[in-house]
Design a protein around this motif. Structure first.
Motif: not given
Length: 481
Positions: A173-193
């Motif tokens: 959701h895009k507000l006037r001066h902000h961005d609001l985000t709600l996310e969910a993942a199952w499973p979520d994939l991450f990567i390290d350095s």
């Protein structure tokens, strides 16, 4: 300036890194660790929508990619295509398919060579190889525009060689001066350095981010929850990253950024008009964001405050890292780490850009260097500097190396090859080695070749390859610089 903002965004759970491990083409960077090359806080075009456009330039609409898998007989080479799409002004849905042809070709070849005659039963046996589900992957993606300022995204994908599916949902959701985000993942994939992939069974984030003001001030607030035990997908792994352990985290961050041009050659209207046999015509740059030669310096400073509730606080004696082959590797107690319930820190970045050429001519009209020096953690940097001083005046002692203690230099070099084709090298350098020696070394490097699309003003088709991760893919990127 966009790359400078990674210093703050790297502390949250929504920083995307291009990856071939998922059909949506991205994984998450792990907060509290050095940011992998290619990470971007800018929301990229959905992968199915990329395939929809890229398919027009590839034979049969098949887009190649390189992605290693745990069953090595499947091979690293794969072909992706958008099988079905449906679009209305407020709704978009697409079905993506992926094929790994190596195992199929090897099986058919073995069937043909091993058989005496190509009779009807032999053809039936060959046909059975096409029904091997491990060869295929399917992904469904849908985006709905609820209001002019709100959208809902959902995707799910299944890989034939794996038992479980991967799903993701996001509300923006895009507000006037902000961005609001709600996310969910199952499973979520991450990567390290280090290039290790981690699956977190359930990951949920709520984030409120301000837009960059004229003064350069920017801030973010976020709440994130991990559930379940993280699992490493690679064949080997070390300690489980503390920020992926189960628990609820609340984080706030702010940053202040400024940029100054050392010199800049402004684009003028007369530069964009040329005389031809048919009269005057527009002569536009291949990329509108690369049309002005200049040199600029920029800087960013900021701080974060983090609070953790519940979950694992020790990634050593109390935790085990599960491997992709379902084995479980115990983490040595000597490498145990503690996750503090409260933490505050400072960070900063300094960037320099030098560009020659307007990227309008066919040859030698674009040479660009972007360099960024990051200090991700001021406290870790001060502690590391004190250890360096002690090592100089005293006998060096053995101690665990904090990856955030060393400043990191990221350099992007771009050189026009011919017309819209540009060769690019992304490199990441650290001023300390993993062994604890204060010796500069190259941590990662990514090679890429891009073809700029003038009709998109600032868009390009880019093929990148990472020798460290042994991955490569074709992407469509818009307004990157």
């Amino acid at each position: 300036m966009g790359n400078l903002r990674l210093a703050m965004d790297a502390g949250f759970w929504d920083l995307n890194v291009p990856s071939t491990q998922t059909l949506d083409g991205s994984a998450r960077s792990i907060p509290g660790e050095p940011v992998p090359l290619g990470a971007s806080s800018v929301r990229r075009t959905l992968r199915p929508q990329q395939l929809s456009l890229l398919g027009n330039g590839f034979p049969l609409g098949l887009i190649p990619s390189i992605s290693p898998t745990s069953p090595k007989e499947l091979g690293s080479f794969s072909l992706q295509s958008l099988l079905v799409k449906y679009a209305t002004p407020k709704w978009w849905v697409g079905l993506v398919g992926q094929l790994r042809p190596k195992k199929l070709i090897s099986s058919i070849k073995a069937e043909v060579v091993g058989g005496d005659e190509l009779e009807l039963p032999a053809f039936k046996d060959i046909g059975k190889h096409f029904l091997d589900k491990s060869l295929y992957s399917l992904g469904l993606c849908s985006q709905i525009s609820l209001t002019p300022a709100s959208s809902l995204f959902f995707s799910t994908e299944a890989h034939g060689e794996k038992e479980s599916r991967r799903s993701k949902a996001m509300f923006f959701h895009k507000l006037r001066h902000h961005d609001l985000t709600l996310e969910a993942a199952w499973p979520d994939l991450f990567i390290d350095s280090k290039g290790t992939y981690w699956d977190v069974p359930v990951s949920v984030s709520l984030d409120l981010a301000s837009l960059v003001s004229e003064s350069g001030l920017r801030y973010r607030f976020g709440i994130h929850k991990n559930s379940g035990h993280p699992r490493a997908l690679n064949a080997s792994c070390g300690d489980i990253p503390l920020t992926l352990m189960p628990g609820l985290c609340a984080k706030a961050a702010f940053s202040y950024e400024k940029s100054r041009d050392i010199w800049r050659q402004k684009e003028k209207k007369k530069d964009m008009i040329v005389e031809t046999a048919k009269g005057r015509a527009w002569w536009l740059s291949y990329d509108t964001r690369l049309q002005e030669p200049h040199a600029a310096i920029s800087g960013l400073v900021g701080g974060t405050c983090t609070a953790w509730l519940g979950g694992g606080v020790n990634s050593g004696a109390d935790s085990k890292a599960e491997l992709g082959n379902e084995e479980v590797a115990s983490i040595p107690t000597s490498n145990s780490k503690k996750r503090y319930p409260y933490n505050a820190d400072l960070f900063g970045s300094v960037g320099y850009t030098l560009q020659h050429g307007k990227f309008r001519k066919d040859f030698l009209d674009l040479t660009r260097i972007d360099a960024r020096l990051d200090i991700s953690s001021a406290s870790a940097f001060v502690k590391g500097a004190s250890h360096l001083v002690m090592d100089v005046f005293k006998r060096p002692g053995k101690r665990e190396m904090n990856p955030l203690a060393s400043p990191r230099l990221n350099v992007i070099l771009q050189q026009q090859v011919a017309g819209p084709i540009v060769f690019r090298v992304d490199s990441g350098l650290s001023f300390a080695s993993p062994s604890g020696r204060h010796v500069p070394h190259v941590e990662d490097i990514v090679y890429s070749l891009s073809y700029s699309l003038r009709l998109l003003k600032s868009g390009k088709v880019l093929f990148w390859y990472s020798p460290k991760r042994k991955e490569g893919m074709v992407e469509l990127r818009l307004f990157e610089f």
